[in-house]
Structure formats: structure tokens, C-alpha cells
Design a protein around this motif. Structure first.
Motif, mmCIF file in Angstrom:
data_model
loop_
_atom_site.group_PDB
_atom_site.id
_atom_site.type_symbol
_atom_site.label_atom_id
_atom_site.label_comp_id
_atom_site.label_asym_id
_atom_site.label_seq_id
_atom_site.Cartn_x
_atom_site.Cartn_y
_atom_site.Cartn_z
ATOM 1 N N SER A 58 18.189 29.994 62.269
ATOM 2 C CA SER A 58 17.349 29.538 61.159
ATOM 3 C C SER A 58 17.203 28.013 61.178
ATOM 4 C CB SER A 58 17.952 29.987 59.825
ATOM 5 O OG SER A 58 17.996 31.401 59.764
ATOM 6 N N SER A 102 16.975 31.004 55.789
ATOM 7 C CA SER A 102 18.069 31.935 56.029
ATOM 8 C C SER A 102 17.540 33.361 56.123
ATOM 9 C CB SER A 102 19.086 31.831 54.883
ATOM 10 O OG SER A 102 20.105 32.793 55.022
ATOM 11 N N THR A 107 24.216 33.122 53.572
ATOM 12 C CA THR A 107 25.105 32.275 54.383
ATOM 13 C C THR A 107 25.806 31.250 53.479
ATOM 14 O OG1 THR A 107 23.687 32.614 56.277
ATOM 15 C CG2 THR A 107 25.173 30.719 56.383
#
Ligand code: F6R
Length: 364
Positions: A58, A102, A107
């Protein structure tokens, strides 16, 4: 379910033309040939700076986006790994857009960075694939990717969908800031809508990539080179290979080779060069010659024109469709994903569940 595919990763690689098209549909007003973002209650034209924060694949999508935000909207962009950003006392000015990318939206480091930026008064936008995730809930502006559930631990379709959303966002910001006129906007829309067919054309080379994977599989180290918006693709290619084949790999900006990494070059280190035709092609080719002059073995990924000009004498070449530079990062994701996949298959590793990795990193 995996259907006819041997692994989820392969299935997800093949879903990309469809899910990128789906994603683009929700950011483009097709009848009007214009960008169309979800409704928001703040003025995007007031954004003076963009701070991008993410991890892993990402983060590489964010690196590509930095080129687009700067080129289209002329907005300065900072980008950092979430795990660095949150501990380094970053300077956040008023009028800033904090952008988090993300797949999972969970995360831990990225979520902590989001909360930090929110508390600091930044406008918070998120590009996430799980619409019910923590990041989606806490954002001011939710920009979903429509990749569908991603099962393979190595991210593939989420990445290309992130790129699609980020290109649309950069163009939208440029329009709002008066940096992009109607004609330029139409051109961007046209090029973005060419992406699904180009991704299909890239997938047509799957068999060629499978056939040359045995050339890379014995290597202990592999280098990836790219320039400009394709430099992050070199990093992504190296990450994919590390993750699923356990071969040590590094991505470099092509022009950085001569500042150190060229010392590593010998006939045992394959160098994967990502070089679509375009304004930066000649520069990358000259870096490639430097590698070749030192006995380096090159795998050149380029289009027909590029391969005709520089394909001679390579260990292998991978043909891509000729595409506009805007969509090259999406299209060139396919060969680096497939190369990692087929090398892993040659090595017999567990492609969907690589050792030591988890799909969602919810610990710091
Ligand atoms: C690489 C990969 C990881 C993730 C990273 C961030 O293939 O999957 O590098 O990209 O852990 O995860 P998200 O995007 O869920 O925040």
C-alpha cells in the motif's frame, strides 16, 4: 473459492481487469467523461499539502500517487511508512490532507498514524478495501477500492485498485484546484478507462512469464530497476518476490544503480528492468547498458517498441502492451506479480500462505 486456479494469488491477479474496471466506475462519470468522487463536506481546493502514510504494498501505491499529485495538482506530497511517521514528530500544517492507504483498513501502525493526524486537525482520507474497517469508520473521506476480498497474503488486486483510486483522486484534486482543464480531464478519463483492456493484454503474457521463471528461480539475489512512477513498481516487484519465493530482492531507482548497488552485479544476479516506452525510456536503457557492461543478466519488461530497441542480448524479455505513461504502473504490476508467482511455483513454496506473514498486521 479458487475455481480453476491453482492458488488464490493467481485468481486475484486474473481478477484485476474486472475489479479495476469496477473501481474506476465509481470514480468516473462515464457519460460526462469526468472525475466523480464520493460526496464530501469540505473543500478539496483548499488542500495545500498531502501527507501519505501506509505500509508495504500500500505504501508503494502511495509512492506512485506522489508523482501524480505533484504532476497533476502541483500539490507538495510527503510520504512515509506508518511505523516511521507515527514516531517522528511530523510537521503537519493547516490545510493538509492526510491520506492513508490500506487493503485491510486495520494495519496497526497505519491506524495509529491516522488517529494522530486526526487529533492534529488534518483532513483524513482513506483508500481502503474493507469498507467496514476501522480506518473506513474513522475517516472524513472514504475512498473504497472495489477489489473484493483478497485472500492471498501477497497483495495483488488491492494494489492495482488502489492505483486506480489514487489516479482519480489526483486528477480530481487537480480539477478542483484549477490545474486541469476539461480537455485534460477528458484525456485522463480516457487513459484510465483503457486500463482494464491493457491489464488483460498484460495477462496474455502469463505463459511467456511462466516459461522463463526457471531462469530467475536459482538466483540468490535479484535486482529490480525502474524510473519515475515505475520506480515504486520495482520496489513492489522485489517485495512480491521476497514474500513468496524467499529470494532476496531489492528494488532501486534506475539512476541510483551507479551509486552503489552496481557493485553487486555479476552473472548470478538477474536484473529485472521495468521500462515502458515514454519520456524516461532512454535514461533507463542507458542504466541497463551499465549493468550489461558488467556482465549483468537482464530481464527487460517493456512494450514492442522498447523491446525492439533494447531487447537484444537480454537473458529474457517480457512483452507488455504499449500504454499511456499514466496507466503504466497498473499494467506493469501484472508482470512483476506473475514473475514472483511463477518463480515461487518453480521453487514449490506456499504461495498463498508464505512463512512468517499474516494477511492483516494488527500488531505494532
Ligand atoms: C505485501 C503485503 C503487505 C501489505 C501491508 C499493508 O504483499 O500484502 O506488505 O501491503 O502489510 O497492509 P494493508 O494494506 O492491509 O494496510
Amino acid at each position: 473459492e479458487k475455481g480453476n486456479y491453482r492458488h488464490y494469488m493467481l485468481k486475484e491477479i486474473y481478477e484485476q481487469p474486472t475489479v479495476v474496471a469496477q473501481t474506476l466506475q465509481s470514480y468516473i462519470h462515464q457519460a460526462e467523461n469526468r472525475m466523480a468522487l464520493p460526496q464530501i463536506d469540505f473543500d478539496l481546493s483548499a488542500i495545500r499539502r498531502v501527507t501519505i502514510v501506509a505500509c508495504g504494498t500500500s505504501y508503494y501505491a502511495g509512492m506512485v500517487a506522489k508523482y501524480w499529485f505533484e504532476a497533476f495538482a502541483r500539490v507538495p506530497v510527503d510520504i512515509d511508512f506508518a511505523s516511521e511517521f507515527r514516531y517522528r514528530d511530523p510537521v503537519l500544517e493547516e490545510g493538509g490532507l492526510a491520506l492513508f492507504i490500506s487493503q485491510s483498513g486495520e494495519t496497526a501502525d497505519t491506524l495509529a498514524a491516522l488517529r494522530y493526524c486526526k487529533a492534529a486537525g488534518q483532513t483524513v482520507a482513506v483508500v481502503v478495501n474493507v469498507p467496514t474497517s476501522s480506518m473506513a469508520r474513522e475517516a472524513d473521506l472514504l475512498l473504497p477500492t472495489h477489489a473484493g476480498p483478497e485472500i492471498g497474503v501477497a497483495s495483488t488486486k488491492a494494489f492495482t485498485c488502489q492505483l486506480a483510486v489514487l489516479a482519480a483522486l489526483a486528477a480530481h484534486l487537480a480539477v478542483k484546484k484549477g490545474r486541469m482543464d476539461r480537455n485534460e480531464e477528458h484525456e485522463v478519463v480516457r487513459h484510465l478507462l483503457e486500463a482494464p483492456a491493457a491489464l488483460n493484454a498484460a495477462l496474455d503474457h502469463d505463459d511467456d512469464i511462466a516459461a522463463m521463471a526457471h531462469l530467475v528461480a536459482p538466483a540468490r539475489d535479484v535486482l529490480y530497476l525502474g524510473r519515475g512512477p515505475d520506480f515504486p513498481l520495482a520496489l513492489e516487484g522485489a517485495l512480491k518476490l521476497k514474500e513468496i519465493s524467499y529470494i532476496h530482492a531489492e528494488g532501486y531507482a534506475s539512476g541510483e544503480m551507479k551509486h552503489g548497488p552496481i557493485a553487486l552485479i555479476d552473472e548470478a544476479v538477474p536484473v529485472i528492468v521495468l521500462a515502458p516506452s515514454g519520456p524516461l525510456f532512454e535514461k533507463t536503457v542507458s542504466n541497463m547498458q551499465e549493468v550489461r557492461a558488467r556482465g549483468g543478466k537482464i530481464v527487460l519488461i517493456s512494450d514492442e517498441e522498447g523491446l525492439a530497441e533494447a531487447g537484444e542480448g537480454c537473458l529474457a524479455t517480457i512483452a507488455m502492451p504499449r500504454v499511456h505513461p499514466l496507466i503504466a504502473p497498473l499494467v506493469y504490476a501484472v508482470p512483476v506479480q506473475l514473475l514472483a508467482y511463477h518463480v515461487a511455483c518453480v521453487k514449490g513454496t506456499d504461495v498463498d500462505q508464505p512463512r512468517n506473514l499474516a494477511k492483516s498486521v494488527t500488531v505494532e
